[in-house]
Motif scaffolding. Structure first.
Motif, short mmCIF file in Angstrom:
data_model
loop_
_atom_site.label_atom_id
_atom_site.label_comp_id
_atom_site.label_asym_id
_atom_site.label_seq_id
_atom_site.Cartn_x
_atom_site.Cartn_y
_atom_site.Cartn_z
N ASP A 228 -7.73 -33.82 1.92
CA ASP A 228 -8.78 -34.79 0.81
C ASP A 228 -8.48 -34.49 -0.27
N PHE A 229 -7.10 -34.83 -1.57
CA PHE A 229 -6.49 -34.29 -2.38
C PHE A 229 -7.14 -33.51 -3.29
N HIS A 230 -8.51 -34.32 -3.57
CA HIS A 230 -9.72 -34.01 -4.58
C HIS A 230 -9.47 -32.12 -4.36
N ASN A 231 -9.32 -32.06 -3.16
CA ASN A 231 -9.95 -30.60 -2.82
C ASN A 231 -8.77 -29.28 -3.19
N TRP A 232 -7.78 -29.97 -3.49
CA TRP A 232 -6.42 -29.34 -3.76
C TRP A 232 -6.06 -29.11 -4.83
N PRO A 233 -6.71 -29.18 -5.74
CA PRO A 233 -6.80 -27.99 -7.58
C PRO A 233 -7.38 -26.85 -7.53
N GLY A 234 -8.24 -26.59 -6.19
CA GLY A 234 -9.48 -25.34 -6.16
C GLY A 234 -7.71 -24.14 -5.21
N TRP A 235 -6.87 -25.08 -4.05
CA TRP A 235 -6.05 -23.89 -3.73
C TRP A 235 -4.54 -23.85 -3.86
N LYS B 10 12.99 -18.99 -0.39
CA LYS B 10 11.93 -17.81 -1.05
C LYS B 10 11.68 -18.45 -2.14
N MET B 11 11.47 -19.68 -2.80
CA MET B 11 10.68 -19.83 -4.27
C MET B 11 9.68 -21.03 -3.42
N VAL B 12 10.39 -21.86 -2.67
CA VAL B 12 9.32 -23.17 -2.02
C VAL B 12 8.31 -21.63 -1.43
N GLY B 13 8.82 -21.39 -0.27
CA GLY B 13 7.84 -20.46 0.77
C GLY B 13 7.17 -19.51 0.07
N GLY B 14 7.46 -18.80 -1.45
CA GLY B 14 6.04 -17.90 -1.42
C GLY B 14 5.35 -18.78 -2.05
N ASP B 15 4.97 -19.90 -2.46
CA ASP B 15 4.52 -20.68 -3.10
C ASP B 15 3.49 -21.30 -2.32
N PHE B 16 4.37 -22.23 -1.27
CA PHE B 16 3.40 -21.73 0.01
C PHE B 16 2.28 -20.73 0.46
N GLU B 17 3.08 -19.61 -0.03
CA GLU B 17 2.38 -18.21 0.52
C GLU B 17 1.12 -17.97 -0.22
N LYS B 18 1.53 -17.98 -1.71
CA LYS B 18 0.38 -18.43 -2.72
C LYS B 18 -0.93 -19.70 -2.14
N GLY B 19 -0.66 -20.58 -2.07
CA GLY B 19 -0.82 -21.83 -1.24
C GLY B 19 -2.17 -20.87 -0.12
N LEU B 20 -1.93 -20.88 0.35
CA LEU B 20 -2.45 -20.43 1.97
C LEU B 20 -3.48 -19.55 2.05
N ALA B 21 -2.71 -18.56 1.07
CA ALA B 21 -3.90 -17.69 0.40
C ALA B 21 -4.97 -17.77 -0.64
N ALA B 22 -4.92 -19.09 -0.87
CA ALA B 22 -6.06 -19.66 -1.81
C ALA B 22 -7.03 -20.28 -0.72
N MET B 23 -5.98 -20.94 -0.33
CA MET B 23 -7.07 -21.34 1.08
C MET B 23 -7.76 -20.80 1.64
N VAL C 89 -1.20 -34.35 -15.56
CA VAL C 89 -1.59 -35.36 -15.42
C VAL C 89 -1.83 -35.41 -13.52
N VAL C 90 -3.07 -35.38 -12.60
CA VAL C 90 -3.10 -36.28 -11.58
C VAL C 90 -3.92 -37.77 -11.89
#
Length: 182
Positions: free
Chosen positions: A48-55, A156-169, A66-67
């Protein structure tokens, strides 16, 4: 002397062009984490994309982004478009495959700063301690994208973003009460 500098610059440019053109066109970026929650409790955070802003790591890079949402609220056909600052650019994601508590497959269309169409995937695998969530992006790079990647470590750049997102999730999923066992 000017001729020597010209020849040196030409050789440097030719060397870069050859090295860039020899890079593989296909790429894969993947990160995973273990979340102490059931797959059915983690899955809705992605489906559910409505949950994405949280992580999402990119939502934090541009709070004024703007989303817009289109299609069903979640699952196949749901889409999420964004227009943001230079850090997040603009694009659209559409869920193309949704297998409850197992997988979400996305088509990613980037409009700026570089145009590209890639595939994204989230896998949710039961593990002894909860759920192994794996986030993957795959695609192909044209010459311009290869040139950019020659100077910037995209993995490294995108992978780092994935790591941050997964940690927030992980933080969100682990802070919620578990769903009842069936």
């Amino acid at each position: 002397m000017i001729v020597g500098i010209g020849i040196g610059v030409s050789l440097a440019v030719a060397t870069i062009v050859v090295r860039v053109s020899r890079q593989p066109a296909a790429f894969r970026i993947e990160r995973s984490t273990l979340i102490s929650a059931k797959p059915q409790d983690v899955f809705p955070l992605v489906n559910d994309f409505h949950n994405w802003p949280g992580w999402s790591p990119w939502a934090k890079l541009d709070p004024k982004m703007v989303v817009t949402y289109d299609g069903p609220a979640s699952g196949v056909g749901a889409s999420y478009a964004w227009i943001g600052n230079k850090k997040v650019g603009s694009g659209r994601m559409t869920i193309e495959d949704s297998q409850a508590a197992r997988r979400v497959g996305l088509q990613l269309q980037f409009f700026s700063p570089l145009k590209a169409t890639n595939m994204g995937e989230f896998k949710f695998e039961p593990a002894a301690q909860g759920t192994r969530v794996t986030w993957t992006m795959t695609g192909t790079r044209d010459f311009v994208a290869k040139l950019f990647a020659f100077f910037v470590d995209i993995e490294k750049m995108v992978g780092g973003d994935f790591e941050k997102g997964l940690a927030a999730m992980k933080a969100i999923a682990e802070s919620k009460p578990a769903s009842p066992t069936a």
